[in-house]
Design a protein around this motif. Structure first.
Motif, short mmCIF file in Angstrom:
data_model
loop_
_atom_site.label_atom_id
_atom_site.label_comp_id
_atom_site.label_asym_id
_atom_site.label_seq_id
_atom_site.Cartn_x
_atom_site.Cartn_y
_atom_site.Cartn_z
N SER A 21 -19.50 -18.11 -2.48
CA SER A 21 -19.85 -19.51 -2.72
C SER A 21 -19.20 -20.01 -4.01
O SER A 21 -18.59 -21.08 -4.06
CB SER A 21 -21.37 -19.71 -2.82
OG SER A 21 -22.00 -19.24 -1.66
N THR A 58 -16.40 -21.16 6.45
CA THR A 58 -17.55 -20.55 5.74
C THR A 58 -18.69 -21.54 5.55
O THR A 58 -19.86 -21.19 5.74
CB THR A 58 -17.10 -20.04 4.34
OG1 THR A 58 -16.05 -19.10 4.53
CG2 THR A 58 -18.24 -19.37 3.61
N LEU A 59 -18.33 -22.76 5.17
CA LEU A 59 -19.38 -23.72 4.79
C LEU A 59 -20.04 -24.41 5.98
O LEU A 59 -21.20 -24.83 5.90
CB LEU A 59 -18.80 -24.79 3.85
CG LEU A 59 -18.24 -24.32 2.51
CD1 LEU A 59 -17.58 -25.46 1.76
CD2 LEU A 59 -19.35 -23.71 1.65
N TRP A 99 -24.90 -22.41 6.99
CA TRP A 99 -25.03 -23.82 6.62
C TRP A 99 -26.04 -23.88 5.49
O TRP A 99 -27.24 -23.76 5.71
CB TRP A 99 -25.50 -24.65 7.82
CG TRP A 99 -25.30 -26.11 7.60
CD1 TRP A 99 -26.00 -26.92 6.76
CD2 TRP A 99 -24.30 -26.94 8.21
NE1 TRP A 99 -25.50 -28.19 6.80
CE2 TRP A 99 -24.46 -28.23 7.69
CE3 TRP A 99 -23.29 -26.70 9.14
CZ2 TRP A 99 -23.66 -29.30 8.08
CZ3 TRP A 99 -22.50 -27.76 9.54
CH2 TRP A 99 -22.69 -29.05 9.00
N ARG A 109 -25.07 -25.15 -1.52
CA ARG A 109 -23.65 -25.12 -1.89
C ARG A 109 -22.89 -26.31 -1.30
O ARG A 109 -21.93 -26.79 -1.90
CB ARG A 109 -23.01 -23.79 -1.52
CG ARG A 109 -22.96 -23.49 -0.05
CD ARG A 109 -22.46 -22.07 0.18
NE ARG A 109 -22.24 -21.83 1.60
CZ ARG A 109 -21.85 -20.67 2.08
NH1 ARG A 109 -21.65 -19.65 1.28
NH2 ARG A 109 -21.67 -20.52 3.38
N ASN A 110 -23.33 -26.80 -0.13
CA ASN A 110 -22.64 -27.97 0.43
C ASN A 110 -22.76 -29.19 -0.50
O ASN A 110 -21.87 -30.03 -0.55
CB ASN A 110 -23.17 -28.31 1.82
CG ASN A 110 -22.66 -27.31 2.87
OD1 ASN A 110 -21.90 -26.40 2.55
ND2 ASN A 110 -23.08 -27.48 4.11
N PHE A 118 -20.05 -28.88 -3.05
CA PHE A 118 -18.74 -29.08 -2.43
C PHE A 118 -18.49 -30.58 -2.22
O PHE A 118 -17.41 -31.10 -2.51
CB PHE A 118 -18.65 -28.31 -1.11
CG PHE A 118 -17.25 -28.15 -0.62
CD1 PHE A 118 -16.35 -27.33 -1.29
CD2 PHE A 118 -16.80 -28.83 0.50
CE1 PHE A 118 -15.03 -27.19 -0.85
CE2 PHE A 118 -15.49 -28.69 0.95
CZ PHE A 118 -14.60 -27.88 0.27
#
Ligand SMILES: Cc1cc2nc3c(=O)[nH]c(=O)nc-3n(C[C@H](O)[C@H](O)[C@H](O)COP(=O)(O)OP(=O)(O)OC[C@H]3O[C@@H](n4cnc5c(N)ncnc54)[C@H](O)[C@@H]3O)c2cc1C
Length: 564
Positions: free
Chosen positions: A18, A62-63, A76, A80-81, A84
């Motif tokens: 991540s 990955t995301l 999911w 971290r999304n 991003f």
């Protein structure tokens, strides 16, 4: 410091992958440099370099692949999304947009029982594919009930799709386009997957003049079988709304990224500029504008982070996220406009210069309140929660900071979208009760008066049908929820008391502004007007606190400058 600084990437991640994704993405843009970033923006260059990087590093794979789908390291993970999103907004809204509409396109796929299509999506992500969400149509805007994309039956299990879609991002290259329409014979809703490379898929035009491709496409007797169907009937409707529930939250993060970069540019410029023998940052009004912009931006981030906790904690029994998400969508994005307005008033002509990030920020920040549901649509939604929020609090589990390496399973099985007016919330008074600061206390008084308004000067039937009146009411309700989320997270992130009080300085002023708007509505009664005037309050003045808050902003000068 809670704001993103790409030069000091210190955010907590439970795993190396991540953290690597964030650092590599920052590195990609810093290597690209501001000059090329701006040239591509001005030249409206399709961001093939970014998509190549995404493919090579398997970023979307990955995301955006939930755990258990495909054979990857994907999960999911909203924690971290969020960042991003923020990083992409920080460097340019077009990069964020291709990611965002991929999220939207994937929503109906990951929610679908069709395992073959889910497997196809996982494979396409591994191959560096992007996705599209075909909901909007030229004539129908927010009225998706009226969709006229039709699936016309052609014998058992076979159909042709007829119709066009408008404003569909990534529609030029998407590996899979999730298309919303109706069955021509029964009128039931349907979601199906189309391939943008199929000869019967006509990508007609890019309807915007930008680096992004926001397509108009036509399905001209495009052949569909049952194998291409993602959802039918109520499930299709729910998939559309539940996808937007996930997606629209990201718009707040794009605003936060944009404002953060713009703030660095603005403070660097203003603090180095001398006029009339003094630094621009010595003007009292400039200090005020910077302090306000900074306080608003920190509040935006606290709210968006806190809403993520509730999103990750959501379950069929805990649907609080359905209020907090539209608050992020509508309020964080409009606050973003306020931040840019304040900064632009400071840097003035500089904000027009072609080699600044700011020039893009000033344009792009306007889009976020308007897309994926306008401010009005979101306020109308938010108001459904008001009675239970204020008058029937429930005992619900406390939710802490959700930064674990979990897959957010519930997002893809949110279930029926009905019953919003029955959703219960924990008592907002708890968060307010934990803070005893002059401006928080003034704000609490304002909330008390607003409750009196609702209980004793309750809007009548005509007012409840008057959307213009309701918008003003909705702004006040929203700011109460906004304040709750700020305070909950100010405790979690240990934000200093000076800054929290400074945040509530603008919150008190905004509350007063909305009260005055409600006062001025054509249908407000004398009793309502009287209560509105009691909501108008002045923030508590404390020059020492203000100077300390200003120093926090001023200390950001030189902290970040994008590579040339
Ligand atoms: C750059 C860009 C990218 C986009 N990307 C996509 C995409 O990838 N996929 C996709 O499907 N769509 C996409 N859209 C469409 C976008 O989501 C719609 O523009 C948006 O939902 C609003 O629709 P509209 O602009 O047509 O406004 P309209 O729906 O025509 O609204 C007109 C006015 O009526 C008000 N209004 C409408 N309904 C209500 C209501 N129920 N309550 C209160 N007020 C209401 C609105 O607030 C607005 O002021 C994109 C649009 C743009 C410009």
């Amino acid at each position: 410091m809670i704001l993103l600084n790409p030069r000091k990437h210190v955010r907590f991640y439970p795993d190396d992958r991540s953290r690597d994704i964030m650092r590599k993405t920052i590195d990609f843009f810093e290597r690209k440099g501001k000059k090329r970033l701006k040239e591509d923006d001005h030249g409206r260059v399709w961001y093939a370099d970014f998509l190549e990087f995404v493919k090579k590093e398997r970023l979307f794979a990955t995301l955006l692949t939930p755990a258990g789908e495909g054979e990857t390291d994907g999960r999911w993970d909203t924690w971290r999304n969020c960042e991003f999103n923020e990083i992409l907004g920080f460097y340019g809204l077009c990069y964020w947009y291709t990611w965002q509409v991929s999220i939207l396109g994937l929503g109906p796929i990951w929610m679908s029982p069709n395992t073959v299509l889910r497997r196809r999506a996982a494979r396409a992500l591994e191959e560096g594919g992007i996705f599209a969400f075909g909901l909007s149509e030229k004539e129908h805007g927010a009225d998706i009930y009226s969709t006229d994309m039709m699936l016309v039956p052609q014998g058992p299990g076979a159909y042709v799709a007829r119709g066009d879609k408008y404003y569909i991002g990534n529609g030029n290259e998407a590996a899979m386009v999730s298309v919303f329409g109706k069955m021509a014979d029964t009128g039931e809703y349907v979601f199906f997957a189309a391939d943008s490379r199929h000869p019967r898929y006509e990508c007609r035009q890019n309807v915007v003049a930008s680096q992004s491709y926001v397509s108009e496409f036509v399905l001209d007797d495009y052949p569909i079988t049952d194998a291409d169907i993602l959802h039918r009937g109520d499930d299709a409707w729910n998939a559309a709304l539940n996808t937007v529930n996930i997606g629209k939250y990201n718009l707040g993060w794009a605003s936060i990224g944009i404002c953060t970069h713009a703030l660095y540019e603005a403070i660097n410029h203003a603090s180095a500029r001398r006029l009339y023998g003094m630094h621009v940052t010595d003007f009292p009004h400039v200090k005020q504008m910077f302090t306000d912009a900074y306080a608003r931006l920190v509040a935006m981030k606290l709210v968006a982070l806190r809403a993520a906790d509730y999103l990750r904690a959501a379950s069929p029994e805990d649907r609080r996220y359905l209020l907090y998400n539209p608050v992020v969508k509508m309020k964080v994005t409009t606050q973003g406009e306020d931040v840019i307005n304040l900064l632009w008033d400071v840097i003035a002509a500089k904000g027009f210069e072609r080699n600044t990030y700011f020039e893009m920020a000033a344009r792009d920040i306007r889009g976020l309140p308007k897309l994926e549901g306008t401010v009005h649509v979101n306020i109308a939604l938010i108001l459904k929660f008001m009675p239970k929020y204020f008058f029937e609090p429930a005992d619900l589990p406390a939710v802490g900071r959700r930064d674990g390496a979990a897959n957010d399973d519930f997002l893809f099985r949110q279930g029926p979208t009905k019953g919003l007016g029955k959703i219960r919330f924990h008592d907002y008074a708890k968060a307010y009760g934990e803070w005893n600061l002059p401006n928080v206390n003034v704000f609490k008084d304002q909330i008390g008066v607003f409750r009196t308004f609702l209980a004793e000067a309750t809007p009548d039937d005509a007012q409840r049908k008057d959307i213009d009146f309701l918008m003003a009411l909705g702004e006040i309700f929203t700011i109460v929820v906004y304040g709750q989320l700020i305070l909950e997270n100010a405790s979690i992130y240990r934000i200093g008391r000076d800054l929290v009080d400074q945040i509530f300085d603008f919150m008190v002023r905004d509350f007063s502004k909305f009260a005055l708007q409600l006062y001025g509505k054509p249908s407000s009664t004398p009793a309502q007007m009287d209560i509105c005037l009691r909501m108008i309050r002045k923030p508590a003045v404390d020059d020492a606190r203000y100077q300390r808050a200003w120093q926090e902003v001023y200390d950001l000068r030189g902290a970040y400058e994008m590579s040339p």
